[in-house]
Design an enzyme around this catalytic site. Structure first.
Site, short mmCIF file in Angstrom:
data_model
loop_
_atom_site.label_atom_id
_atom_site.label_comp_id
_atom_site.label_asym_id
_atom_site.label_seq_id
_atom_site.Cartn_x
_atom_site.Cartn_y
_atom_site.Cartn_z
N TYR A 40 -2.31 -0.35 -9.84
CA TYR A 40 -0.93 0.56 -10.05
C TYR A 40 0.17 -0.08 -10.02
O TYR A 40 1.35 0.64 -10.22
CB TYR A 40 -1.03 1.75 -9.29
N ASP A 94 -13.86 6.70 -2.24
CA ASP A 94 -13.41 6.22 -3.57
C ASP A 94 -14.04 6.85 -4.81
O ASP A 94 -13.57 6.98 -5.89
CB ASP A 94 -13.63 4.52 -3.85
N LYS A 126 -13.91 -4.13 2.18
CA LYS A 126 -14.77 -2.85 1.98
C LYS A 126 -15.98 -3.19 2.45
O LYS A 126 -16.89 -2.27 3.08
CB LYS A 126 -14.70 -2.27 0.63
N ALA A 165 -17.12 -6.29 -11.62
CA ALA A 165 -18.42 -6.20 -11.08
C ALA A 165 -18.24 -6.10 -9.55
O ALA A 165 -19.22 -6.51 -8.65
CB ALA A 165 -19.31 -6.97 -11.32
N GLY A 173 -4.10 3.74 -11.24
CA GLY A 173 -4.82 3.70 -9.81
C GLY A 173 -4.30 4.71 -9.03
O GLY A 173 -4.99 5.02 -8.01
N SER A 180 0.96 -1.14 0.07
CA SER A 180 -0.06 0.13 0.03
C SER A 180 0.90 1.28 -0.25
O SER A 180 1.78 1.49 0.62
CB SER A 180 -0.87 -0.16 1.22
#
Length: 292
Positions: free
Chosen positions: A232, A110, A70, A134, A253, A18
């Site tokens: 990314y 986001d 999430k 999706a 990203g 991250s």
């Protein structure tokens, strides 16, 4: 200043890759906001226990939430802001004192990250749009494209799953936002990329590699069209490289990560937040992005 050190962290699994700590720490240094920010590996099945534990620990100021947490963290907080409630997924948690103890609120930045990254790249209003994937990030993509003026969005994925066989979440979100969401098979994804004004790839790293060659073989020029790949690393991805070769604009990203992190910093620092452009630029410097 409080005797208790402020704490914040990004949660996910895996999490070592991250870039959020670099972004947040740079912003806090500029704002002179005393807050430690760490990366913590949390697996999906441990999300509820982690939320319960930090609720009891002093000093927590905020959490950034990434995959695969999430949805799980959305179910573990006390309340959701309206956008997060519409999406059913969060990427941010704030802490507030309440009558019965600490109140955890879930947010989704986001959407702002996608909107601002696309606008910075030159995406126009109401583009013809396609989303690859999706999952949870795809729901944010539908909301972002709605904010850009799209009344309909086409989703391309290998499979679509709903709770107990119901409507897929990405389509439910479209219904809540008043946006028509059409679901298409993955075999149509390359052709869709050749026609759309904006494509948002929400797949994990290398998730769209398989259609990159097929897209390139179509030989369509993509001048003025924008592809944002939420992944990314590696960069450019295979689909991004094919898109750029066709004349299109590619957005890593990392740009989305930057802009969603700006909104997180705003939520975490509150009254200490100032000089947004300067904050964005020190965050850009931290991860090697061009200043705005």
């Amino acid at each position: 200043m409080s005797a208790i050190t402020r704490r914040a962290a990004v949660l996910g699994h895996p999490i070592a890759h991250s870039r959020s700590p670099e972004l947040h720490r740079a912003a806090y240094r500029y704002l002179e906001f005393d807050c430690d920010y760490a990366a913590i590996d949390v697996e999906e099945e441990a999300a509820a226990d982690f939320a319960a534990a930090v609720r009891q620990e002093p000093g927590w100021n905020g959490l950034s939430v990434t995959m695969p947490l999430k949805s799980a963290m959305a179910a573990a907080v006390d309340t959701l802001d309206p956008l997060a409630e519409a999406l059913g997924v969060i990427n941010t948690v704030t802490f507030e004192p309440g009558a019965g103890g600490t109140v955890l609120t879930g947010w989704n930045t986001d959407v702002a990250g996608l909107v601002n990254a696309l606008r910075h790249a030159g995406a126009g209003d109401a583009p013809k749009a396609a989303v690859l994937g999706a999952g949870g990030t795809a729901t944010a993509a539908v909301a972002a494209l709605t904010e850009l003026g799209c009344s309909s969005v086409d989703i391309y994925a290998r499979s679509f799953r709903g709770d107990a066989g119901g409507q897929p979440a990405v389509q439910e979100v479209g219904s809540r936002l008043g946006t028509d969401v059409a679901l298409h098979g993955w075999d149509m994804a390359a052709a869709a990329c050749a026609e759309a004004d904006v494509v948002i790839c929400t797949l994990p790293p290398r998730g769209a590699d398989g259609i990159a060659g097929e897209f390139a073989d179509l030989g369509r020029r993509r001048d003025g069209a924008v592809l944002l790949d939420a992944a990314y690393d590696p960069w450019p991805s295979a689909i991004a490289a094919a898109w750029q070769a066709a004349g299109g604009t590619i957005v890593p990203g990392l740009e989305m990560l930057l802009y969603q992190a700006v909104e997180q910093v705003r939520l975490f620092t509150r009254d200490a937040f100032r000089d947004e452009r300067a904050v964005i630029n020190v965050m850009c410097d931290a991860v090697g992005l061009p200043q705005r």
